[in-house]
Each structure stands twice: as structure tokens, then as C-alpha cells.
Scaffold this active site. Structure first.
Site, PDB file in Angstrom:
ATOM      1  N   HIS A  27      -3.775  32.788  26.081  1.00  0.00           N
ATOM      2  CA  HIS A  27      -3.783  34.313  25.263  1.00  0.00           C
ATOM      3  C   HIS A  27      -2.537  34.687  24.908  1.00  0.00           C
ATOM      4  O   HIS A  27      -1.603  35.090  25.531  1.00  0.00           O
ATOM      5  CB  HIS A  27      -4.059  35.339  26.770  1.00  0.00           C
ATOM      6  CG  HIS A  27      -5.407  34.967  27.412  1.00  0.00           C
ATOM      7  ND1 HIS A  27      -5.540  33.941  28.043  1.00  0.00           N
ATOM      8  CD2 HIS A  27      -6.606  35.638  27.567  1.00  0.00           C
ATOM      9  CE1 HIS A  27      -6.855  34.292  28.831  1.00  0.00           C
ATOM     10  NE2 HIS A  27      -7.360  35.005  28.336  1.00  0.00           N
ATOM     11  N   GLY A 116      -3.726  37.928  37.270  1.00  0.00           N
ATOM     12  CA  GLY A 116      -4.909  37.422  36.431  1.00  0.00           C
ATOM     13  C   GLY A 116      -6.058  38.641  36.652  1.00  0.00           C
ATOM     14  O   GLY A 116      -6.399  39.229  35.767  1.00  0.00           O
ATOM     15  N   HIS A 263      -6.241  38.181  21.575  1.00  0.00           N
ATOM     16  CA  HIS A 263      -6.234  38.491  22.884  1.00  0.00           C
ATOM     17  C   HIS A 263      -6.224  37.050  23.714  1.00  0.00           C
ATOM     18  O   HIS A 263      -5.331  36.628  24.361  1.00  0.00           O
ATOM     19  CB  HIS A 263      -7.139  39.197  23.373  1.00  0.00           C
ATOM     20  CG  HIS A 263      -7.272  39.230  25.047  1.00  0.00           C
ATOM     21  ND1 HIS A 263      -6.333  39.776  25.927  1.00  0.00           N
ATOM     22  CD2 HIS A 263      -8.206  38.768  25.901  1.00  0.00           C
ATOM     23  CE1 HIS A 263      -6.645  39.456  27.269  1.00  0.00           C
ATOM     24  NE2 HIS A 263      -8.032  38.883  27.136  1.00  0.00           N
ATOM     25  N   GLU A 413      -9.092  50.911  50.088  1.00  0.00           N
ATOM     26  CA  GLU A 413      -8.914  49.756  50.959  1.00  0.00           C
ATOM     27  C   GLU A 413      -8.558  48.471  49.776  1.00  0.00           C
ATOM     28  O   GLU A 413      -7.698  47.591  50.303  1.00  0.00           O
ATOM     29  CB  GLU A 413     -10.462  49.209  51.145  1.00  0.00           C
ATOM     30  CG  GLU A 413     -10.990  50.144  52.281  1.00  0.00           C
ATOM     31  CD  GLU A 413     -11.764  51.338  51.778  1.00  0.00           C
ATOM     32  OE1 GLU A 413     -11.760  51.581  50.426  1.00  0.00           O
ATOM     33  OE2 GLU A 413     -12.187  52.288  52.413  1.00  0.00           O
ATOM     34  N   HIS A 475     -22.797  51.227  57.308  1.00  0.00           N
ATOM     35  CA  HIS A 475     -21.695  50.918  58.116  1.00  0.00           C
ATOM     36  C   HIS A 475     -21.638  49.848  58.692  1.00  0.00           C
ATOM     37  O   HIS A 475     -20.795  49.534  59.716  1.00  0.00           O
ATOM     38  CB  HIS A 475     -21.144  52.147  58.660  1.00  0.00           C
ATOM     39  CG  HIS A 475     -20.751  53.439  57.768  1.00  0.00           C
ATOM     40  ND1 HIS A 475     -21.068  53.693  56.630  1.00  0.00           N
ATOM     41  CD2 HIS A 475     -19.258  53.931  57.988  1.00  0.00           C
ATOM     42  CE1 HIS A 475     -20.696  54.656  56.261  1.00  0.00           C
ATOM     43  NE2 HIS A 475     -19.347  54.894  56.864  1.00  0.00           N
TER      44      HIS A 475
END
Lengths: 659, 659
Positions: A27, A116, A263, A413, A475
Site C-alpha cells: 500500500h 491493520g 492505496h 466493549e 443476552h
């Protein structure tokens, strides 16, 4: 920009373009576009010492746009880091080289984090910056700012689109992590074309909303402007800073710059030559870097070394004046801190007497160990009261209280996991994070980075099965256990009682290179008569018969008691019960040990676990059976759910008899 | 606020508090805090018809804070939706009831989406709003706005902390989805305490940065102000709207309101009574709702029915004037659209001749089917050129081109998945999403919702193994296959060639209740001689021996050819090769079929798959072996990696011989 500066910047472009061209893969867009900004930062604003990449007080630099790895490798090579030779650069992306496709922590000297997956570096940087403020609070003394460094992170549009960066930056703003400096490579190009197709938001405004100072550099090749922006960022001691640097992707390559095609593919041989010509590079020879450029970088590196030398003098004086702090420093940085803390914690190993939820037991353990292990820090994604992860009297880490050891991550999270990784990567701290087990789903992309980097982050996952009860299937974890067990270098512990929960924490806190998840119940579990520290082997015989068994139950967590009870209903058979709190550790045992627990000749085997059967085939084989969940859970009182889904001793015994 | 309005609002509070109290489980904070806002919306601003919950042009309402399910159940009950009786309310959170802990799509009439994982509803709402604009563009004619509705979503601080909402709202702003109206329940309380501990950002400013109109309602019980805000939101036809409603969690309950403890546990019997007294409720009897309140809601429901009646008249006239549009409408809403499209697509089933990457093949299939299946729409998280998911000449869905069928999600895998779910939940569209297989990690929490809701979203995951090559371990999936295979109601297809890729697409597009992932290679695969539509059974014999085999290779994707080649090296053995493109489908076959493919008597079995071995034990048992990945991948040319990690015919044959 002086001539030598121009050449030093262009050396990054040339090495990057040549390496990618030779590898026929890579890249170039980012290294070419960000060469100036990165050079200015590394040369003139960042405290680092190429001769000592692990200097504790170095400024951290994370390349969040990890695909632009050649930027980093070029810098490391030119600054003389480790032994990253020109040959290594020439071996870019080759099997076994020091220069893999994306930067890998622990693989190449000077890489602070594996990146990454976009945005991950942003969030890890937040963790590093948080760690710095905490350690500064713990260790710094008047005239001895022994922990005093910046965390720089460079990323692009993709990093800013990923939700993890919003999560992490919202928290960084709340916490006022002013020594976090984000460099935003704004090139308006994404893989599918202009960012306008999916990303027209006002990024600066978003960052201001999060509580960042924002600064814009109009020309990504204006070293002076970049330098001013970095210094302005350093001056703000209230807010983290976000520097938007307007760049051109693939800058310097006439046919490619500003285009999406710059890119992620080599420029093409002709375009590499055209770039060199365009930049006025003195030679068309691949990987050619003039001696004066190397000399310039070597000179910079010498200057950098002096910064550490000065710090070393200060640190020596600090240790002399505060010998207790030196001892504490060594304790924080001791890789055996876990073993030593547990040894020092007289009542770590208990004699369990009454039934309790393993989440409660875990909370008790955490509160026993907290004073013996001062560098233990952690928290939950807004579920601490449920996860039982609050450490009493240890304070809340906040803008006002940098010494607090209870972290409040908010309902985030994914960022929590990356921040946990970042805090551990910083060095000096042992970190745990927590949420409901079902939401381990959200942690997965960053849990993978824990494993890949070998960062022994501890995951406290409570509410581990349909035992969740009334909250219902959204849940109730089912497949999460398989998801984590399948991941390389990741230990998942699902203890059946207090003793095994102690083993789980022991394993987690003493692990050197492997992250550990503790999977804990909401409901009470009875202490098992046969449970023991053999649990550290991952699987062991918890209830045996005379002689060779003709049937083996294998269970984990809340289902171990169930299996033992089913055994009682099978008095006419020779039944063994194996507790398997951690498949991953069991797999690491010797073939002999495994055979002793699960003799190959015994084919009647029943796995009992109120989760997906996926992965149990390894132990039950073609002749065994599973009493497991076959679909999602349901909403209702937990005891009714266990019965409804067949988790009764009668049913388990019946399945065993059917073999 | 008139007396009957006050009582109608309080009826929501009373039913919610009583139901949660009776269940001894649930979350009263949201229903009490948001009762006024929800009442005002449902009573006076939302087009819906309780007598016909599936009316195509209804406004959509999603409760993103799914823990507040009693708000929704109270509304559905009071408005007379379906047959949600008072008894159902009294059975809140009981096994088998219509009122589970979190709202479940497909389980209870009137629930538009399963929610609970915070932020998910926000992103699904974005998907529904996007679907609306697309279908409006396709179907609406002058004077016949047959698709013309709003999408409302209500969520709180947790939803706004989760990264998914930033991802989704950034895209919603870019796309200018002005008929999306977000109601933000801002109560400044999280489970761990004040939101100040983790969330001090300026939420409105963030939303403005994303391109939303922002409106604030200072008093969450001021019906008039709430109504004005909703109308103001509707008036903006350029931007989606974000209404901050300042509420008090647990409003009405003196001992609990404004406190974290109001969030997730019953108020307590005394507090329920105190609430009723405080609200001036006419009876202390649990679940008591005065007749006049039911009458008021019934009256509202009658009015609502008239809105649909008027639409029905318009729709009938539309069908008469545009019979071709009626046919198109029926085609879009036909649950067998997939079968019919494939039947109509003459060249869907090809006769493969040359080696090609399955990602390319998938792109070809997509472009064959695109004209036969006009309601097929989808896109990638900024990897379309790599995922090969662009549909030629179908345009890009954007603010300017609502008819475009190529979606650009940006680098936002999690929101993409939820948006895909939301578009399909809307009805009328068949949706696919795409990214690299390794990044299925990011999609996981929302893929789980696809499975749980039974939404047959299609996932195109390319770059399916170490075949990724130079990008290295961060980009090489290992455990992702196990992660998805372990999930209930989710089909993962890893085809070995063109024929199997066609089967995978066939399976995906014709699935009614199960999401399907296609796991595709970057590298070329040879068409296999034995491959056939038997692949639709998930696993089948692709290369057999005479008589009963004494060894079976089981492989998927790129490793099928490898297994066939290994077989050639074992000419002295009777070897069968089973292609297993979809374990999940194979498991659904009859015991007889499975036995015919994998006879239980044949114990020498070798699984070959360049991914984790986790889950293969089910087929190889205790006597077989796996040629799989045992750790993470590496960076290097793909062919070297396959060799390095043992994926050669020689090694596979050697492992087989060792059994």
C-alpha cells in the site's frame, strides 16, 4: 524545508515505493502521502531512542493505518532501529522477513502495536495514553517526572469511519487524556472512491464534540506547519488533540497521487521511476538512499539518544532518593508480578464451603489480590455491578483521579478491549476488562489482536449461559465459547466452582503471552468435592470410578455438578466425570496426560455444556453424544430454562444410557 | 396534557412497573422515563394500524434500548395490537410467553426488530430508512406516494456510546435520510452511575457533525414540546433528525427516579405502590387500567386504521393505473423472489471451464442475477473492488440517487450488518453485504441478530484463508469459520469452485429464515470434475473409490482440490473425497444421507481446511486427523504460505498414511 529534509522525507517515499514494487504487493498511498508528517514528528517532536527501543519513557507512536507499514519500516530503517537493514526492506512482505505486510508487535523492533484492522490503533493509543497518566500519578515525584511522555497515533479516513474510534475518543475526551495526539491523514480517498460516497461528516466537529482540541494543517508537506501543530497539541494540557493533516494519497507519483488506485497496489515500475524523477531523486536504482540522508538520520538518532541519557540520569537520582519507588517500579515491571502477588496474598487459595455464583467468587478474588498486586487495573463496559469487577477502595480512574484503579469504559466493549490491549502494551500494568459473556462478540476483533500480539489481557465474562434467565436470547451466550476456543493463543476458562475460579484467575494473572477469558455464572454453583488445582491443566478427573470407566462425562462450569448428579443415576455403570474448565490448556498437556484423563479406548463419552456443541466432537468422537444447546435460548427463570433445554440429571443420564 | 392523556401515559408506567415486579426481573427505568415521549409519538405522530401490524406503509418504530421492552409491550397491549392480552403482560419474562425479556422480532406482533444489544436498533433504523427511500424511488408515482413513511427509533446513552451508532449515523447523515427520526432518551444515568464517569461528550454536536438536524426537548413529560419536536423533525427534508429528550430514569417512582438503581431491577412492591400514589393512580390493584384509558386507546386505534384505509384506496387506484407496478410490487414482496429470479436467469448455472477465484465467480453470478432480481441490493464496507460485489449499471445508492442498488457502507462492518438487517426487516428488498472474511469478526454481534431474527441476509466474505498472502496474519482468517459455524441458524458456504459458488448463491437467495455467508477465495481455483448441485446438501462425495472406502478426506473450498490431489498419491488405498462446502446444511440432512456420505464404519478420516481445526472433530472423531491451521498465518506470497503451513498433497497424503 532544507534540502536534506526534503531528501530525508523523499527517502521514505522511495524506500516504500521500491519495497512495494519489489514485493508486487502493498500500500504505497499512505507512506507517500504521510512521509512529511511522519518525518517531522519522528525527527523533531518525538522522544525516542533508536538505540533503545524499549526505553520506558519513550513517546509512543502507533500507525493505526497499518497497511501503510512501509512508512514505519522506512522510518525504523532510516533511524537505525534494531537491525532493520536495507535487505529487510527489500524482503518486504516475504515469508519470515522482519517486514510483514502489516506491522506486527513483538516481531519487529520498534513496533508498538500490531495494526491493520482499521481504528484499532486509535483505540490502543487511547489505552497507552491512559496508562501513562496512571503510571505518572503513581510514580512521579517533585522534580522527577519519570513517566512523562506523549502517545502519537496516525490514521486515516478508514480509522475514523470505524465505530471503535468514536468509542475510544469519546472516552479519551471524557478522561481528558491531553498527552494523546492524533494525526489524521485526511486524503479524501477511500478504496471505493472519494470519501464523499460514504463519509461527508464534519470529522473535526465530531472530535470537538468528544472533547478534543482540533488543529488543521492545510498542506501535508509543510513541515513547519506540521511542527507548529504538534507543538500546539502538546501545549494543551486539558484536552487530547486531533490534528487534521490534509494530504494527497500517493503524493509524489504523478500518475497516481490523489487517486484510489494509489492505496493498495504497487505503483508500477514506470510510475516508480516517474516518481523518483518528479521528486528529483538522485538515482533510479531501486532502494538507493544517498549517504548524506543516512548521515542526517544518524545525527538525529544521536540527538534522540541524549534525551534518554538525560532521563537515565534523572531516574538514577530518583531511585537513590526514593528507593521504595524503585522497588515499586521494579514490581510493576516484573513479568512475574502475578505469581509474586498471589504468593503474597495469604488467603488467595480458599477452602470453599458454600454455594456461590462464580461471578461473586471472582469479585472476591479480585478484592483479595488487589492490595498484593498494585499494578492490577481494570473495569467493565458499564456492567461492573453485574460483573463484580469493582475493586473496593481503589478509586475510579478519571480526569480528576489518575491514581484510580477502577476503569469505567462506558458501553463500549470493542474500544474497551483495544484500550486494555494498549494499556498492557504500554508496559507496567496488568489489565482486566469485563462485560456479559454474550457481548464477547463485540470484543472479538480486538481479542484477536490480544492473541496475535501475545498480550495477556484478562477478560471477565459473566452471565455465561441460559443461566442468564429472564433477559432472554439476546443476552444468553450459545456460540461464544466456541468462538473463543477456536481462536489461537487464547485461553477460555469456565470454572465449576470456587477452586476452579481461583485457578482461572491464577492462570490469567500469571500468563505471559496468552490472553485469558474467565467465563462466570450469574447463578450459584456448589463447591465440588473433587475440584482441585489440577484445573490448571485445563481438564482433569473430578469424580472417578473404580478401574477403567465405561462411560465418561465431560463438562464445564455449571454443568459439572449436573454431570456428577447424572453419574449418581448410573450406579450400575463405571462412570468418570471430567471437568474441562479450559480446553485450550488441556490441549497443551502431554499426550500421556490427555490419555490418562480421556483413555482412547473409552468411546462412550457425553459432553455436557449449556452452550453450543460445536467443538466437542474433538472429545466425544463419532460414538459419543452432547447434551448442549442446539439453538438460541429463551426468556424465563433460569431453573426453568435449564429444565426446558434438557439440562437435568435425568436427561443427561438418559442420553448416556442411549449410547 | 389532558387528564385522559396523563392517565394514558401513566398506564404505561403502571403496567410496566407491575409486570416487572411480578416477574421479579426487568428494567423499569426506561418505560417510566420514556412513557410520555412514546405515548405522544404513537398516539399523535406515528402512522400505524394496530389492526394490521404488517401494513407495508406503516411508520416503523424500533426500541433500540430493548431492555425497556415493557414500554413496547404496554403500548402494543394498550393500542390493541394482535392479541397481546393483559395476561401476556402478566406473564412478562416467563418461558413461552409473548413478552420475553427483550423484544423479539417474529415472536410478538408489532415488534419490528429484536433489540437488546445496545445501538443495534439505531443502526437497523438507518437500514429501514434507507430501504424506504429506495423503495419510494422505485415505486412512487405522481400523486401516488405508496412508499412514504418515517422510521422512528428510541434509544439512550448506552446506544449512543456504542460505536455502531456513530458508524450508522455518519452514513445516515451522508445519505441525508431525512425520514429517520431518532429519539434520544437522555437521562444522564448509566449502570455504573452518572454518565459523567464515561460519557461527557456533547452528543448533539456529534450528531450535527454527522449531518443531523438536532432538536432538544427540555422536559420529557411535556407532550406538547415532544410533539412539536417530532413535527419539526418531519419538516426537515434534507437531514435526519435527532431529538434529545431530557428524561428522568424511573420517572414517577419517588424513591427510584433519577437513580441508576431504577435501570435494571424491579422497583420493589412498596415503591410500585408509592409510584401509583404519586401518579394519582385510581387503584393499587396490580395491572389495573381504567376502562376510560382502554377506550381512549381504542379510539386512537380507530383513527389510525383510517390512515391505512386511505392508503389502501390510493394503492388500489395506483394498481389500476399502473398494473406493471403492481406486478413489480408483488415481485419485490414475493418470498420466493430468489427462486423465481434464478429460474428466470437463463445462464445462472454455468458450465465452468477455467480456473478462477471464487470471489470473481461470485461477482459474475451477482451480475447475472442482478437484472432478474430487481429487489437485490447491497454493497461492501469499502472493499467492493476486492469483494467483487459491484453490480454493473445499477448505480450507486446515494443522496442524489435513491434508485442506486450498489451501497457504499464505508469502513463500518458492524453498522453495515445491522443496516442490512434493517433493510431486510423493512420488507421488499433482498440484501447482501460484503467485507474480508477476517473482518466477519466485526459483523458478529449483528450477524447473531440476523440469525436470531431469522433474517436471510447474505454475507459475501472474500479473502478466505492464508490465501490472502502478503497482507499477513491480521488479514488472514483462521477461527472465523468456526465462529460462524457455531452460530445457530446461520449457513456458512465455502465453495470449492464455480458450481459450488452457484449453489452457495442459490442457497443464499432462496433462504427464507436463515442468513447465509459465502466464504470466497482471492486465488484461482480449478473447476472440480465431481462438483455438482449436491453441494446444496452441504456435504457430498465429490471423488469416490470402488466399494467402501478405507479413508475419507473431508475438505472445503480451496482444499478440496488438494484432497483430490492427495488421493492420487494414495493409489494403493480406497479413498473417498467429500466436499463439505456447508457443514450447517449437511447437519440438516437425514441420518441416512449423512451415513451414505460418511459411513460410521470408516474411521480413517482426514479433514483438510486451511483454517482452524475447531469443529472438525465432529467428523474426524477420535481416530482421524486434521490438516488445518494450528496458529495464526503469516505474511508472504500465498503459494509459499500454503506450502509452509503444510497444505501440500504430499503432506496431506502423509498424514493420511500415518493413521
Amino acid at each position: 524545508m532544507s534540502k536534506i529534509e526534503t531528501m530525508s522525507v523523499n527517502a521514505i517515499r522511495v524506500l516504500s515505493a521500491d519495497a512495494i514494487q519489489k514485493a508486487k504487493s502493498g500500500h504505497p498511498g499512505l507512506p507517500l502521502g504521510c512521509a512529511s508528517a511522519a518525518y517531522e514528528l519522528w525527527a523533531n517532536h518525538m522522544n525516542h531512542n533508536p538505540a533503545d527501543p524499549n526505553w520506558a519513557n519513550r513517546d509512543r507512536f502507533i500507525l493505526s493505518g497499518g497497511h501503510g507499514s512501509m512508512l514505519l519500516y522506512s522510518l525504523l530503517h532510516l533511524f537505525g532501529y534494531g537491525d532493520l537493514s536495507k535487505e529487510d526492506i527489500m524482503n518486504f512482505r516475504q515469508l519470515g522477513s522482519l517486514t510483514p505486510g502489516h506491522p506486527e508487535y513483538g516481531h519487529t523492533v520498534g513496533i508498538e502495536a500490531t495494526t491493520g484492522p482499521l481504528g484499532a490503533g486509535m483505540a490502543m493509543a487511547v489505552g497507552m495514553a491512559a496508562a501513562e497518566t496512571h503510571l505518572a500519578e503513581v510514580f512521579n515525584k517533585e522534580e522527577y517526572p519519570v513517566v512523562d511522555h506523549y502517545t502519537f497515533v496516525l490514521g486515516g479516513d478508514g480509522c475514523m469511519m470505524e465505530g471503535i474510534s468514536s468509542e475510544a475518543f469519546s472516552l479519551a475526551g471524557t478522561l481528558g487524556l491531553s498527552k494523546l495526539i492524533v494525526l489524521y491523514d485526511s486524503n479524501k480517498i477511500s478504496i471505493e472512491g472519494s470519501t464523499d460516497i460514504a463519509f461527508t461528516e464534519n470529522v473535526q466537529k465530531r472530535m470537538e464534540a468528544f472533547g478534543f482540541q482540533t488543529i488543521t494543517v492545510e498542506d501535508g508537506n509543510d513541515l513547519e506547519a506540521i511542527g507548529r501543530a504538534i507543538e500546539e497539541a502538546k501545549e494543551d494540557t486539558e484536552h487530547p488533540s486531533f490534528i487534521t493533516i490534509k494530504t494527497q494519497i500517493g503524493f509524489g507519483c504523478p500518475a497516481k497521487q490523489g487517486k484510489a488506485s494509489a492505496h493498495g497496489e504497487p505503483l508500477g515500475e514506470e510510475n516508480v521511476l516517474a516518481m523518483k524523477e518528479n521528486l528529483g531523486w538522485p538515482s533510479m536504482e531501486p532502494f538507493y538512499v544517498p549517504d548524506e540522508v543516512y548521515e542526517h538520520y544518524a545525527h538525529l538518532a544521536e540527538e534522540k539518544a541524549e534525551t534518554e541519557a538525560a532521563w537515565n540520569v534523572m531516574f538514577a537520582a530518583y531511585c537513590e532518593e526514593y528507593p521504595e519507588m524503585e522497588a515499586l517500579w521494579n514490581a510493576y515491571h516484573d513479568e512475574n508480578a502475578g505469581e509474586k502477588a498471589i504468593e503474597a496474598c495469604a488467603d488467595f487459595w480458599s477452602k470453599p464451603e458454600k454455594a456461590d455464583a462464580t461471578r461473586n467468587i471472582s469479585g472476591k478474588i479480585l478484592n483479595k489480590i488487589r492490595t498484593c498486586m498494585p499494578n492490577l487495573i481494570g473495569g467493565s463496559a458499564d456492567l461492573a455491578p453485574s460483573n463484580k469487577t469493582n475493586m473496593s477502595d481503589m478509586g475510579d480512574f478519571s480526569r480528576e483521579n489518575r491514581g484510580g484503579r477502577n476503569l469505567h469504559f462506558g458501553v463500549r466493549e470493542l474500544a474497551m478491549t483495544a484500550i486494555g490491549n494498549g494499556m498492557m502494551l504500554h508496559g507496567g500494568l496488568r489489565v482486566f476488562i469485563a462485560t456479559f459473556f454474550v457481548f464477547s462478540d463485540y470484543t472479538k476483533p480486538m481479542a484477536r489482536l490480544s492473541s496475535l500480539m501475545g498480550v495477556p489481557l484478562t477478560y471477565v465474562f459473566t452471565h455465561d449461559s441460559i443461566g442468564v434467565g429472564e433477559d432472554g436470547p439476546t443476552h444468553e451466550p450459545i456460540e461464544q465459547m466456541a468462538m473463543l476456543r477456536a481462536m489461537p493463543n487464547f485461553h477460555v476458562f469456565r470454572p465449576c466452582d470456587e477452586t476452579e475460579t481461583e485457578c482461572a484467575w491464577y492462570s490469567a494473572l500469571t500468563s505471559k503471552k496468552t490472553p485469558t477469558a474467565l467465563v462466570l455464572t450469574r447463578q450459584n454453583l456448589t463447591p465440588m468435592e473433587g475440584s482441585s488445582r489440577e484445573a490448571l491443566k485445563g481438564g482433569y478427573v473430578i469424580d472417578d470410578c473404580e478401574g477403567t470407566p465405561d462411560l465418561i462425562f465431560i463438562a464445564s462450569g455449571s454443568e459439572v455438578e449436573l454431570a456428577v448428579n447424572a453419574k449418581k443415576l448410573l450406579a450400575d455403570r463405571k462412570v468418570r466425570v471430567v471437568s474441562m474448565p479450559c480446553m485450550d490448556l488441556f490441549e497443551e498437556q502431554s499426550a500421556e496426560y490427555k490419555e490418562s484423563v480421556l483413555p482412547k479406548s473409552v468411546r462412550k463419552r457425553v459432553a455436557v455444556e449449556a452452550l453450543s456443541d460445536f467443538g466437542w466432537g474433538r472429545y466425544v468422537g463419532l460414538d459419543g453424544a452432547c447434551v448442549t444447546m442446539t439453538g438460541f435460548g429463551a426468556s424465563g427463570p433460569a431453573n426453568q430454562l435449564f429444565e426446558h433445554f434438557g439440562f437435568t440429571a435425568d436427561h443427561v443420564a438418559e442420553v448416556a444410557r442411549s449410547l
